[in-house]
Design an enzyme around this catalytic site. Structure first.
Site, PDB file in Angstrom:
ATOM      1  N   ALA A 127       0.833  -1.212   0.000  1.00  0.00           N
ATOM      2  CA  ALA A 127       0.000   0.000   0.000  1.00  0.00           C
ATOM      3  C   ALA A 127       0.865   1.258   0.000  1.00  0.00           C
ATOM      4  O   ALA A 127       0.697   2.141  -0.839  1.00  0.00           O
ATOM      5  CB  ALA A 127      -0.926  -0.017   1.209  1.00  0.00           C
ATOM      6  N   ASP A 173       5.582  -3.439   6.446  1.00  0.00           N
ATOM      7  CA  ASP A 173       4.428  -3.665   7.308  1.00  0.00           C
ATOM      8  C   ASP A 173       4.783  -4.442   8.575  1.00  0.00           C
ATOM      9  O   ASP A 173       3.902  -4.964   9.240  1.00  0.00           O
ATOM     10  CB  ASP A 173       3.323  -4.401   6.532  1.00  0.00           C
ATOM     11  N   ASN A 174       6.087  -4.552   8.889  1.00  0.00           N
ATOM     12  CA  ASN A 174       6.429  -5.239  10.137  1.00  0.00           C
ATOM     13  C   ASN A 174       7.658  -4.603  10.776  1.00  0.00           C
ATOM     14  O   ASN A 174       8.532  -4.058  10.095  1.00  0.00           O
ATOM     15  CB  ASN A 174       6.633  -6.740   9.921  1.00  0.00           C
ATOM     16  N   CYS A 186      -5.504 -19.292  28.698  1.00  0.00           N
ATOM     17  CA  CYS A 186      -6.697 -19.827  29.363  1.00  0.00           C
ATOM     18  C   CYS A 186      -7.946 -19.047  28.958  1.00  0.00           C
ATOM     19  O   CYS A 186      -9.039 -19.610  28.867  1.00  0.00           O
ATOM     20  CB  CYS A 186      -6.517 -19.810  30.885  1.00  0.00           C
TER      21      CYS A 186
END
Length: 800
Positions: free
Chosen positions: A222, A320-321, A376
């Protein structure tokens, strides 16, 4: 309080993290017991806008973008009115570089200011109005991209009624982007080129610098598509000596098309960087662009080698990371290259300028890690749809991808597989073998009816039996060790589902589960399966055993637990028993038997993947009275889609390209640069100067994280130590990677004094120095003459 259960919304007057107050008297209401579910209701807000004629005279509060320019919006408000007057009187815009036009505009601004009764300005910034006049007729791509993003979002707000509109005037300038040297009016004259508008503002000298730049754009998603469009329109890398390198190892997916606007339907499956580069060449045929499909990482340093980095003018991140960003940041820090960083998340966007020796680097400040839901909570106590979808995605991967892949790994090479499991000998190996055995034994499917049976029993297990077991272990009135109710917020008490063939959502889940199960076993899917009536008839044949709760079941309630599998007393013995059973079943399987693992693909609406995950999540949400979601919203969350929209992307890249003018012009100070955070939904715009790097001082020297000390001419260890001693530094330890090349405490290391540093790196540290590498780096620990540690820059030893 029972009086609050009438479904009417109540106004909140005070909200804290775990409590709130409502705007009504509750003294006569029934006593509050416990629990209760509260849903936020967002009330619409009515805004009334003044007509333009009135608003110009009484603009009210301006929406600020840059907090260092509090006084800027009122004068720009006058400047635009004066420009309208200039155009109506002269029939044209002011000419760039014309002092006569600039002075005329200044006189119009002064007249307008003098006519004001309220809000009259004490002083008119003539230099600002002069710059305003010179640039008045130009349409600049970065400004168009930035304002286009804002206006686009406002249009969406007007159509949808979603998010808060801009109210009412917003002025933005980037005067700091202008060259630092005074511009010669002759340098602003048009050349009859596509860049004349840009030249009229920045001058021909800067235009040539843009064209001759050597840029590296990392990523072509993008942000990358927007950057390529902007750079092509600005003429960056369009000169004979210019070059733009773009790299991305990803291919185009259908979902990319919503905002990665250089791609089309027919490009799906093709390399992003290649398609984007071709599209950029259509925008500007003169752009010199090379598209690569390499991930920029330590593994590709033979592609992006020292020479490549040393020749660059600027690096633009479109990633993007965070890990990839940190790697590029380290490379830019090492080679002292400017890095223009940006990112978006929905309507939010941020930009960060990383400029050698002027600003801190990207990795100098880190966002706190995202909070993950405890295991949990996801497995037994979900309280929102995200928890249900996280669990559903995990179940999909376990049942349809990981377990079939494990089965295949076992069947391809049984002896090696079993040996590895026995060697591991832990609870994880035991669970894996248990799943493989179950898949080949009790849950093996040979016909499509078997798949329907499996799906129906899974439904019963997931949404009835597990809930019955949980509420048997922890009844509704259960208490904790401290006496507090166990089922208190945020825990929700679950109710088991009663399967019904008359419930379409139940049958749709069974349809998706049966089809996917059949795929993993290579079973043909019959045509009648899409008829819910025939599917219901097949489901009615399934015998569902009655549930019997177990007394000794351990259910994990510790939020810090990272694994849901309990360790058995003797895992090794259980593993050996499972291995014997597996070998027995393997003998009965036909030759060449294998399963088909299914990899999750969110974008194909016909593959039943999202139907299965959305069905799993929504049935579980129904158990816990959590609002359900449609398939599209489920895809968004379970597909872990980082929300990106064209508006914030356009704005971020426009802002970055305004900074690119400063970088390529050179000579700008740290206070000229801007880092930005904006949220188009609020709307909020916050611009600030970048933070300068931390300075370390020693004697008459100082340095920052940007500095790298270089020793050329292939020095010896003695020459390195002497070089540091001349700076008043005593080196007591030198290491390459994790290997020690020298330590003053070891007498034997003194024998290395006259050895070349490169030979020590090769022989002692076994350094692999490929032919393209001209240097290597060492970490040196130093003290000053008073034995105080001094943190010195990284040292580079050039041996070629």
């Amino acid at each position: 309080m029972t009086e609050l259960n009438d479904g009417k919304p109540r106004k909140i007057i005070s909200a804290r993290p775990y409590a709130f107050t409502i705007e009504e008297d509750t003294t006569n209401y029934a006593a509050y017991e416990r629990g209760g579910i509260v849903t936020q209701v967002k009330e619409p807000k009515v805004l009334k806008f003044m007509p333009l004629r009135e608003a110009i005279k009484d603009p009210g509060d301006f929406l600020l973008s840059d907090f260092s320019k509090f006084d800027r919006p009122p004068i720009l408000h006058l400047a635009f009115q004066a420009l309208d007057r200039f155009v109506s009187v002269s029939g044209r815009f002011p000419v760039a570089g014309s002092e006569e036009d600039a002075q005329r505009l200044i006189s119009f601004v002064t007249d307008l200011n003098n006519s004001l009764s309220d809000g009259k300005l004490d002083e008119i910034d003539q230099k600002l109005i002069r710059n305003f006049a010179f640039g008045a007729r130009a349409v600049l791509n970065p400004m168009a991209a930035m304002f286009g993003g804002i206006v686009g979002q406002e249009v969406v707000k007007a159509c949808s009624g979603k998010f808060h509109p801009l109210y009412q005037f917003f002025y933005f300038d980037s005067v700091e982007s202008l060259p630092t040297e005074p511009l010669d009016p002759n340098d602003l004259k048009p050349l009859n080129s596509r860049y004349d508008a840009q030249i009229s503002v920045f001058g021909n000298k800067l235009q040539k610098k843009l064209e001759e730049a050597k840029a590296f754009v990392v990523g072509s998603g993008a942000l990358g598509c927007e950057f390529l469009k902007n750079l092509a329109l600005m003429g960056v890398c369009c000169g004979d000596k210019g070059k733009l390198t773009i790299t991305d190892d990803d291919v185009i997916e259908k979902s990319n098309l919503t905002r990665q606007f250089l791609f089309r339907d027919w490009n799906i499956g093709q390399a992003k960087s290649t398609v984007a580069a071709t599209a950029a060449s259509l925008i500007n045929p003169r752009i010199h662009i090379e598209a690569l499909q390499n991930r920029a990482s330590p593994e590709t340093e033979s592609v992006f080698d020292d020479t490549f980095w040393e020749n660059l003018s600027v690096v633009v991140n479109a990633l993007d990371n965070v890990n990839a960003r940190l790697y590029i940041d380290q490379r830019c820090l090492y080679f002292q290259k400017p890095l223009l960083e940006s990112g978006t998340l929905g309507a939010k966007c941020n930009t960060q300028m990383v400029i050698p020796h002027l600003t801190e680097n990207y990795g100098a400040s880190r966002d706190p890690p995202e909070k993950q839901a405890p295991m949990c909570t996801v497995h037994s106590f979900p309280h929102n749809i995200d928890h249900c979808l996280t669990w559903a995605r995990s179940e999909f991967e376990g049942l349809l991808e990981k377990t079939p892949a494990e089965v295949n790994a076992y069947l391809i090479n049984p002896s090696d597989y079993i040996s590895a499991m026995q060697k591991a000998g832990d609870a994880q190996a035991r669970d894996t073998l248990d799943r493989v055995l179950e898949c080949l034994d009790k849950e093996r499917c040979d016909t499509f009816q078997d798949c329907i049976t499996w799906a129906r029993l899974r439904f019963e297990d997931y949404f009835a039996d597990r809930v019955k077991q949980l509420t048997y272990t922890f009844p509704e009135d259960a208490t904790t060790s401290s006496g507090a109710p166990f089922w208190s917020a945020p825990k929700r008490f679950p109710r088991p589902l009663q399967f019904s063939v008359d419930d379409a959502s139940h049958l749709q889940f069974l349809l998706a589960a049966s089809v996917l199960r059949a795929e993993t076993f290579g079973i043909p899917i019959p045509d009648w399966v899409k008829s819910l009536q025939k599917l219901a008839e097949a489901v009615d044949k399934v015998i569902v055993p009655d549930f019997q709760p177990k007394k000794d079941v351990k259910i994990v309630t510790d939020e810090k637990a990272t694994s849901m599998s309990a360790s058995s007393i003797d895992d090794a013995a259980v593993i050996n028993e499972l291995v014997m059973k597996l070998e027995m079943f393997r003998q009965q399987l036909p030759s060449g038997y294998k399963m088909n693992p299914i990899q999750f693909e969110k974008d194909d609406d016909t593959n039943y993947h999202m139907d299965f995950i959305a069905g799993l999540a929504n049935m579980r949400a129904r158990n816990y009275s959590i609002p359900e979601v449609d398939k599209l919203k489920a895809k968004f969350i379970a597909g872990r889609i980082i929300p990106a929209i064209a508006t914030s992307t356009a704005m971020a890249t426009g802002l970055v390209c305004l900074e690119l003018y400063k970088v390529l012009d050179g000579g700008h100070k740290v206070e000229d640069y801007r880092n930005t955070f904006s949220n188009l939904a609020l709307p909020l715009f916050s611009m600030a100067e970048p933070v300068p790097p931390k300075v370390i001082k020693h004697q008459d020297m100082n340095w920052t994280v940007w500095d790298r000390w270089i020793l050329k001419d292939n020095p010896t260890l003695r020459e390195l130590l002497q070089w540091l001693q001349n700076k008043g530094l005593n080196a007591y330890s030198i290491s390459y990677g994790s290997c020690l090349l020298y330590n003053s405490m070891f007498p034997k290391h003194k024998e290395r004094m006259d050895r070349k540093m490169v030979d020590l790196a090769k022989e002692v540290a076994k350094a692999d120095l490929p032919p393209y590498r001209k240097h290597f780096d060492v970490v040196v620990a130093c003290e000053d003459d008073e034995d105080n540690d001094v943190d010195i820059p990284q040292m580079s030893i050039y041996f070629r």
